[in-house]
Motif scaffolding. Structure first.
Motif, PDB file in Angstrom:
ATOM      1  N   VAL A 138     -13.128  28.665   0.691  1.00 25.55           N
ATOM      2  CA  VAL A 138     -13.811  29.797   1.285  1.00 25.55           C
ATOM      3  C   VAL A 138     -13.030  30.178   2.571  1.00 25.55           C
ATOM      4  CG1 VAL A 138     -15.772  31.130   2.078  1.00 25.55           C
ATOM      5  CG2 VAL A 138     -15.727  29.621  -0.087  1.00 25.55           C
TER       6      VAL A 138
ATOM      7  N   GLY B  17     -15.811  34.437   6.196  1.00 22.85           N
ATOM      8  CA  GLY B  17     -15.415  33.150   5.569  1.00 22.85           C
ATOM      9  C   GLY B  17     -15.650  32.031   6.249  1.00 22.85           C
TER      10      GLY B  17
ATOM     11  N   GLN C  13     -12.536  28.431  -6.272  1.00 22.75           N
ATOM     12  CA  GLN C  13     -13.434  29.280  -5.186  1.00 22.75           C
ATOM     13  C   GLN C  13     -12.624  29.948  -4.282  1.00 22.75           C
ATOM     14  OE1 GLN C  13     -16.739  28.750  -6.713  1.00 22.75           O
ATOM     15  NE2 GLN C  13     -16.922  29.824  -4.795  1.00 22.75           N
TER      16      GLN C  13
END
Length: 384
Positions: free
Chosen positions: A146, A240, A22
């Motif tokens: 993330v 994010g 990710q």
């Protein structure tokens, strides 16, 4: 190394398996600029990763049946370290695609091996709690990735993020060297026979259909929430960080689900998880801003904690006779769904059609909720 220490190493490996995956989506723009290509060109690396992850499942299963899951984890982490370093030094899109393809194939061993490890050591009534811990580790890895990638990517530090991942993978590989591997497994059934049994089971076919949808939504499409929010004008770093609430929601939901296991029927838990999945993405179709992404991320964390752990537990009982192969097929389909979701997400990133992407995920969530609830309610436990 004792049982608790072994579980810690397994949880750390599970965390890294999702962290590795990710980190790239929030940094697509930064990587594209550095390599002199388009966002779509870099986004293709995500699909390649997922495809190779899925394609590696049966070979890893074959190896696991012969040398054991702990030895497989050691090999996988060493290989992942090398290929993640190669990713960090990519000089063009082709090098990036090759590096991510090899990384996906290596990382592909971790979660299935963890599922088999847990299934072999815990009875069904205790297994669900252990699987909740595994799901928490993997999803926390997703959330932390993330946040870190969204903060450091725009600063031009994407290579340092990837190198940091490689260092962590090397550390966990060393930890796994201290875990007792145990004796080698007895001679397994032929792979083709096991595959026929697994794929010929109607319950397994239903589970695979459900997990294909779940993988597309929770692994493939979920990773594009920061990009969608940035497309609407939000600061990439804020996008994010907001999405990072997913991990916090998953941890809270996982702890909430533990006392419910054994008291609330598994089908109801999956119905609740699927409903949260549908509602989270539907909210983003109607309104796409910081507040709705914050709420949606929380709902998706709830969905993973309630739905995915239960469908994993269900699968380990359905495929009890051929658990390693069944787990490999399960993971193959889950990440095939992720590859589909990543491909749709890359298209959305190139065209800006994020609401259509989220609408597809919402419809999939509704189908998952209904199918999982009906199927699990009618199913009768086999192996325990």
């Amino acid at each position: 190394m004792g049982g608790r220490a072994a579980m810690f190493a397994l949880l750390a490996a599970s965390f890294l398996s999702m962290f590795d995956r990710q980190t790239l989506p929030p940094m697509l723009g930064a990587i594209a600029g550095d390599l002199g290509t388009t966002v779509g060109g870099v986004g293709a690396a995500l699909s390649v990763y997922s495809i190779c992850y899925a394609a590696s499942q049966l070979p890893w299963s074959w190896l696991s049946n012969r040398i054991g899951v702990v030895r497989v984890l050691r090999v996988a982490l060493v290989a992942a370290t090398a290929f993640t370093v190669l990713t960090a030094f990519a000089v063009d899109p082709v090098t990036l695609w090759v590096a991510r393809a090899l990384s996906g194939a290596a990382i592909g061993a971790i979660v299935p091996a963890g599922l088999v490890y847990v299934a072999e050591r815990f009875p069904l009534d205790r297994r669900a709690h252990a699987l909740v811990n595994l799901a928490t580790a993997t999803s926390l890895g997703m959330s932390v990735a993330v946040v870190i990638a969204s903060v450091l990517g725009p600063l031009g530090a994407w290579r340092w993020v990837v190198l940091g991942t490689a260092v962590a993978e090397a550390v966990v590989a060393v930890l796994l060297l201290r875990v007792q591997a145990g004796p080698r497994p007895p001679a397994p059934a032929p792979m083709v026979r096991s595959l026929r049994r697994v794929l010929g089971d109607p319950w397994m076919v239903l589970i695979l259909a459900l997990v294909l949808v779940e993988g597309a939504a929770l692994l493939g499409i979920m990773g594009f929430l920061p990009a969608a929010l940035a497309h609407e004008g939000a600061d990439p770093v804020l996008a994010g960080v907001v999405t990072g609430v997913y991990g916090l929601a998953l941890i809270a939901s996982a702890q909430l689900s533990k006392p419910l296991i054994g008291r609330v029927p598994p089908g109801v838990l999956m119905l609740l998880g699927g409903a949260a999945l549908c509602l989270g993405f539907l909210l983003l179709v109607l309104w796409l801003d910081v507040a709705t992404v914050l709420v949606a991320s929380g709902l998706l964390g709830f969905a993973y904690a309630f739905a995915h752990t239960q469908i994993q537990n269900w699968m380990t009982d359905v495929a009890a006779r051929d658990r390693a192969v069944g787990t490999a097929v399960f993971a193959t389909v889950f990440f095939a769904g992720a590859a589909l979701g990543a491909a749709l997400g890359a298209w959305s990133a190139a065209t800006g059609a994020y609401r259509w992407l989220f609408l597809a995920a919402a419809i999939g969530g509704a189908a998952f909720a209904i199918g999982a609830w009906i199927g699990r309610t009618r199913y009768r436990v086999r192996a325990g």
